[in-house]
Write a protein that holds these residues in place. Sequence first.
Motif, short mmCIF file in Angstrom:
data_model
loop_
_atom_site.label_atom_id
_atom_site.label_comp_id
_atom_site.label_asym_id
_atom_site.label_seq_id
_atom_site.Cartn_x
_atom_site.Cartn_y
_atom_site.Cartn_z
N UNK A 75 0.80 -1.23 0.00
CA UNK A 75 0.00 0.00 0.00
C UNK A 75 0.83 1.28 0.00
N UNK A 76 0.17 2.33 -0.48
CA UNK A 76 0.57 3.70 -0.14
C UNK A 76 -0.42 4.16 0.93
N UNK A 77 0.11 4.61 2.06
CA UNK A 77 -0.74 4.97 3.19
C UNK A 77 -0.32 6.33 3.73
N UNK A 78 -1.32 7.20 3.95
CA UNK A 78 -1.03 8.54 4.45
C UNK A 78 -2.06 8.91 5.52
N UNK A 79 -1.57 9.47 6.63
CA UNK A 79 -2.44 9.98 7.70
C UNK A 79 -2.08 11.44 7.93
N UNK A 80 -3.08 12.34 7.74
CA UNK A 80 -2.84 13.78 7.90
C UNK A 80 -3.95 14.41 8.73
N UNK A 81 -3.60 15.50 9.38
CA UNK A 81 -4.62 16.27 10.10
C UNK A 81 -5.56 16.93 9.10
N UNK A 82 -6.79 17.18 9.53
CA UNK A 82 -7.81 17.68 8.61
C UNK A 82 -7.50 19.08 8.08
N UNK A 83 -6.69 19.84 8.82
CA UNK A 83 -6.44 21.22 8.40
C UNK A 83 -5.20 21.39 7.54
N UNK A 84 -4.66 20.30 7.01
CA UNK A 84 -3.44 20.42 6.19
C UNK A 84 -3.74 21.21 4.92
N UNK A 85 -2.73 21.92 4.37
CA UNK A 85 -2.94 22.70 3.15
C UNK A 85 -2.95 21.81 1.90
N UNK A 86 -3.56 22.32 0.84
CA UNK A 86 -3.54 21.70 -0.49
C UNK A 86 -3.91 20.22 -0.46
N UNK A 87 -5.01 19.94 0.21
CA UNK A 87 -5.45 18.55 0.34
C UNK A 87 -5.80 17.94 -1.02
N UNK A 88 -6.26 18.78 -1.94
CA UNK A 88 -6.65 18.30 -3.28
C UNK A 88 -5.45 17.66 -4.00
N UNK A 89 -4.25 18.17 -3.73
CA UNK A 89 -3.06 17.58 -4.35
C UNK A 89 -2.80 16.17 -3.79
N UNK A 90 -2.96 16.04 -2.49
CA UNK A 90 -2.79 14.74 -1.86
C UNK A 90 -3.79 13.73 -2.42
#
Length: 214
Positions: A75-90
Amino acid sequence: VKKQTLIHKAELNLDEELIDIEKQVLDYKNALLIYKYQKLLVDQKLDTVISDLDIQNYYIENKSNFKVKNNFVQVNYVKVKKEVPSLYKLLKWYKSSSTEDLDLLEDYCYQFADEYSLHSDWILLEELNFKLPKEISQRDFRNKKYFELKDEDYYFFVCIKNKKGKGEISPLELEKDQIKSILINKRKIDFLRNMENQLYKEALSKKLIKYEKE
């Protein structure tokens, strides 16, 4: 004194067959000497370098012996806080298979992710589920590739690059260490067998061994 008393009582009450301690001690001594000598030779002379080609060839020839006992995912797995910038890129990058996008994703994760894995290592589905707010079900495991989950504070993004279900042929990456151990052990057995045969032939040639006719 108590020990000597117990030994004396044992000698009086054990059958002769059970009291043949000297033979047992000698057998144990001989077995220990052989083990120590073999270990010395193996440590000194056995070549334990196993090439990737050797591992790959053994895997190909014995694939049917390697079956996964649990569900594994790559897998590719990512965990980020909801307020991170540029979420659309992720959202775009974590699904991509292009090297450029993965480089951008890794740089993004280095800056903003609380946890991530992007090198497609094989892990247990159970281990992945432990990281997620909601487990990936058996049905979703079979049918879906992308998962976007969330809890009160985080977004979780999972891209299943590959998967192996119970009973399927295990990927080589999961079996490398086991195959290496198998090949080293086979090499060790051959080495010791050849060593014993060589010693036997040398003893015969030097007439150190003599067989008596009945």
